[in-house]
Design an enzyme around this catalytic site. Structure first.
Site, PDB file in Angstrom:
ATOM      1  N   LYS A 202      16.481   7.130   2.366  1.00 11.79           N
ATOM      2  CA  LYS A 202      17.705   7.530   3.065  1.00 11.79           C
ATOM      3  C   LYS A 202      17.726   6.842   4.425  1.00 11.79           C
ATOM      4  O   LYS A 202      16.794   7.000   5.228  1.00 11.79           O
ATOM      5  CB  LYS A 202      17.744   9.047   3.226  1.00 11.79           C
ATOM      6  CG  LYS A 202      18.952   9.518   4.037  1.00 11.79           C
ATOM      7  CD  LYS A 202      19.103  11.025   4.023  1.00 11.79           C
ATOM      8  CE  LYS A 202      20.249  11.455   4.925  1.00 11.79           C
ATOM      9  NZ  LYS A 202      20.453  12.913   4.914  1.00 11.79           N
ATOM     10  N   LYS A 256      20.305   6.118  -0.474  1.00 12.40           N
ATOM     11  CA  LYS A 256      21.478   6.608   0.246  1.00 12.40           C
ATOM     12  C   LYS A 256      21.601   5.913   1.584  1.00 12.40           C
ATOM     13  O   LYS A 256      20.594   5.845   2.296  1.00 12.40           O
ATOM     14  CB  LYS A 256      21.314   8.118   0.452  1.00 12.40           C
ATOM     15  CG  LYS A 256      22.395   8.776   1.269  1.00 12.40           C
ATOM     16  CD  LYS A 256      22.086  10.231   1.464  1.00 12.40           C
ATOM     17  CE  LYS A 256      23.157  10.850   2.336  1.00 12.40           C
ATOM     18  NZ  LYS A 256      22.861  12.211   2.708  1.00 12.40           N
TER      19      LYS A 256
HETATM   20  N1  LIG Z   1      20.838  16.475   5.607  1.00 14.13           N
HETATM   21  C1  LIG Z   1      21.965  15.871   6.057  1.00 14.13           C
HETATM   22  C2  LIG Z   1      22.809  15.160   5.061  1.00 14.13           C
HETATM   23  N2  LIG Z   1      22.853  15.417   3.734  1.00 14.13           N
HETATM   24  C3  LIG Z   1      23.809  14.570   3.184  1.00 14.13           C
HETATM   25  C4  LIG Z   1      24.329  13.778   4.209  1.00 14.13           C
HETATM   26  C5  LIG Z   1      25.383  12.717   4.158  1.00 14.13           C
HETATM   27  C6  LIG Z   1      26.268  12.689   2.979  1.00 14.13           C
HETATM   28  C7  LIG Z   1      27.505  11.901   3.155  1.00 14.13           C
HETATM   29  O1  LIG Z   1      27.733  11.204   4.177  1.00 14.13           O
HETATM   30  O2  LIG Z   1      28.330  11.953   2.238  1.00 14.13           O
HETATM   31  C8  LIG Z   1      23.693  14.143   5.377  1.00 14.13           C
HETATM   32  C9  LIG Z   1      24.063  13.578   6.688  1.00 14.13           C
HETATM   33  C10 LIG Z   1      23.027  13.182   7.620  1.00 14.13           C
HETATM   34  O3  LIG Z   1      21.909  12.812   7.256  1.00 14.13           O
HETATM   35  O4  LIG Z   1      23.335  13.253   8.804  1.00 14.13           O
END
Ligand SMILES: NCc1[nH]cc(CCC(=O)O)c1CC(=O)O
Length: 332
Positions: A202, A256
Site C-alpha cells: 500500500k 493499492k
Molecule cells: N486505512 C485507511 C484507508 N483504507 C482505505 C483507504 C483508501 C481507499 C480509497 O482511496 O479508495 C485508506 C486511506 C488512507 O490510507 O489514508
C-alpha cells in the site's frame, strides 16, 4: 513461448481481430462480476443515503440500507462487500476504543449483511484512522506513529470484526507484524476460517483524497502517512512485503492504488502466484467519473477497460466503487 511470428503475410495479426466472434475466441482474459469486491461507506441513522461529493455516484448508507444494497449486489453476482465506517467525531478518542466496540458501525453492518444475505462475503478494514482524532492509521506519540502498541489495538479490532461475522479481514494500516499477530489471535479465538487479505503493498498516495472525505478523515489528518505507507518510487520493496505477509499467514494480498501500480500487480502475481487483488481507489474512481461527467471520455467503456486491465495484469479480483455499475454493464 516463441516470440518469432511467421513473416508477413503468413502472419496477419488482424485476422484474429476481424469480428467479435473471433475476438472473443482468442481473448486472453475475462472480467466477471465475481471478480469484484464492492467497498461501501456506512453511517449512522436509518433510511439515509448521503452522497459523497468527491465521488459522484457513491453514497454513505445507514446500516438498514447497507443490507439492502448487499442483497442487490449479491443478486448481480458480486461475491463480496468491504465496509468502511464514517464515524461520528464524538466517538473518536485517544485510545480508539470504538474500533473494537462490538456495537460499532462496521460490526453492526457486518451482522446486518450476514442476516440479510448469509452467502455474501463480508470484508472489514483493520486500521485506526476512522477512530483516531488525528486521522492516522496508528497511535501517535510525540509526533511518531508507533508500531507495536498499534498492532495490539489492531488485533482487538480484528477480533471484534471476526466475532461480528466478518469473512475476510483487511489490514490496511501498514504496521509491521500485524499479519502474524492477527493470524495468531484469530487461531487462538477459534476463528481459523477467517481470511486475511493483507494490504501488503500500500503506497502513500495522492489518490486516497476522496476516500478521506468519504470517511470524514480529510480535515482530521495531521501530516502524511509516509512513515508507514510505501514510497511510490519502490517496486522491489513490494515483493519483500508480500513475501513477509504471506509468511505471517496472509491468505490473499493486495496492491493499492491500482491503475498506476499495474507493474506491481504483475510482479506480485508472477513471483508468488497467491490470490492477488488490486484496489482501484477513490481518486481513480473520481478521475474516471469526472472526465465522463465532462463528456471527455466514455465513462462506461473507461470503467470496463480499467477493470479488464487489472485481470490482464494478473489480479484475481479488484476492489472497486464501480462494482454494481460494472456488474450491470457486464449484463448481470
Ligand atoms: N486505512 C485507511 C484507508 N483504507 C482505505 C483507504 C483508501 C481507499 C480509497 O482511496 O479508495 C485508506 C486511506 C488512507 O490510507 O489514508
Amino acid at each position: 513461448m516463441s516470440h518469432q511470428p511467421a513473416p508477413f503475410p503468413a502472419a496477419r495479426f488482424r485476422r484474429a481481430r476481424q469480428s467479435e466472434a473471433i475476438r472473443s475466441l482468442v481473448r486472453e482474459n475475462a472480467l466477471c462480476p465475481s471478480d469484484l469486491i464492492w467497498p461501501i461507506f456506512v453511517r449512522d441513522g436509518e433510511g439515509i443515503e448521503e452522497p459523497v461529493p468527491s465521488m459522484p455516484g457513491v453514497v454513505r448508507r445507514s446500516v438498514d440500507l447497507v443490507a439492502q444494497a448487499a442483497r442487490e449486489a449479491f443478486a448481480m453476482g458480486i461475491p463480496a462487500i468491504c465496509l468502511f465506517p464514517y464515524t461520528d467525531p464524538a466517538l473518536k478518542t485517544a485510545d480508539c476504543a470504538e474500533a473494537w466496540n462490538p456495537e460499532n458501525l462496521s460490526n453492526r453492518a457486518t451482522r446486518a449483511i450476514k442476516a440479510a444475505v448469509p452467502d455474501m462475503a463480508v470484508m472489514t478494514d483493520v486500521a485506526l484512522d476512522p477512530y483516531n482524532s488525528d486521522g492516522h492509521d496508528g497511535f501517535v506519540e510525540n509526533g511518531e506513529i508507533v508500531n507495536d502498541r498499534t498492532v495490539e489495538a489492531l488485533v482487538k479490532q480484528g477480533l471484534s470484526q471476526a466475532d461480528a461475522g466478518a469473512d475476510i479481514i483487511g489490514p490496511s494500516d501498514m504496521m509491521d507484524g500485524r499479519i502474524g499477530a492477527l493470524r495468531q489471535a484469530l487461531e487462538g479465538a477459534g476463528h481459523s476460517n477467517v481470511m486475511l487479505l493483507s494490504y501488503a503493498a500500500k503506497y502513500a498516495s495522492a489518490f486516497y483524497g476522496p476516500f478521506r472525505d468519504a470517511v470524514g478523515a480529510s480535515g482530521a489528518l495531521k501530516g502524511d502517512k509516509k512513515t508507514y505507507q510505501m514510497d511510490p518510487a519502490n517496486g522491489d520493496e513490494a515483493l519483500r512485503l508480500v513475501a513477509r505477509d504471506l509468511g505471517e499467514g496472509a491468505d490473499m494480498v493486495m496492491v493499492k492504488p491500482g491503475m498506476p501500480y499495474l507493474d506491481i500487480c504483475r510482479r506480485v502475481k508472477t513471483e508468488f502466484g497467491a490470490p492477488t487483488f488490486a484496489y482501484q481507489v477513490s481518486g481513480e474512481y473520481a478521475m474516471i467519473q469526472a472526465a465522463a461527467q465532462n463528456g471527455w471520455i466514455d465513462g462506461e467503456r473507461a470503467m470496463l477497460e480499467s477493470l479488464m486491465c487489472f485481470k490482464r495484469a494478473g489480479c484475481d479480483g479488484v476492489l472497486t466503487y464501480f462494482a454494481p455499475e460494472a456488474a450491470r454493464a457486464l449484463g448481470a
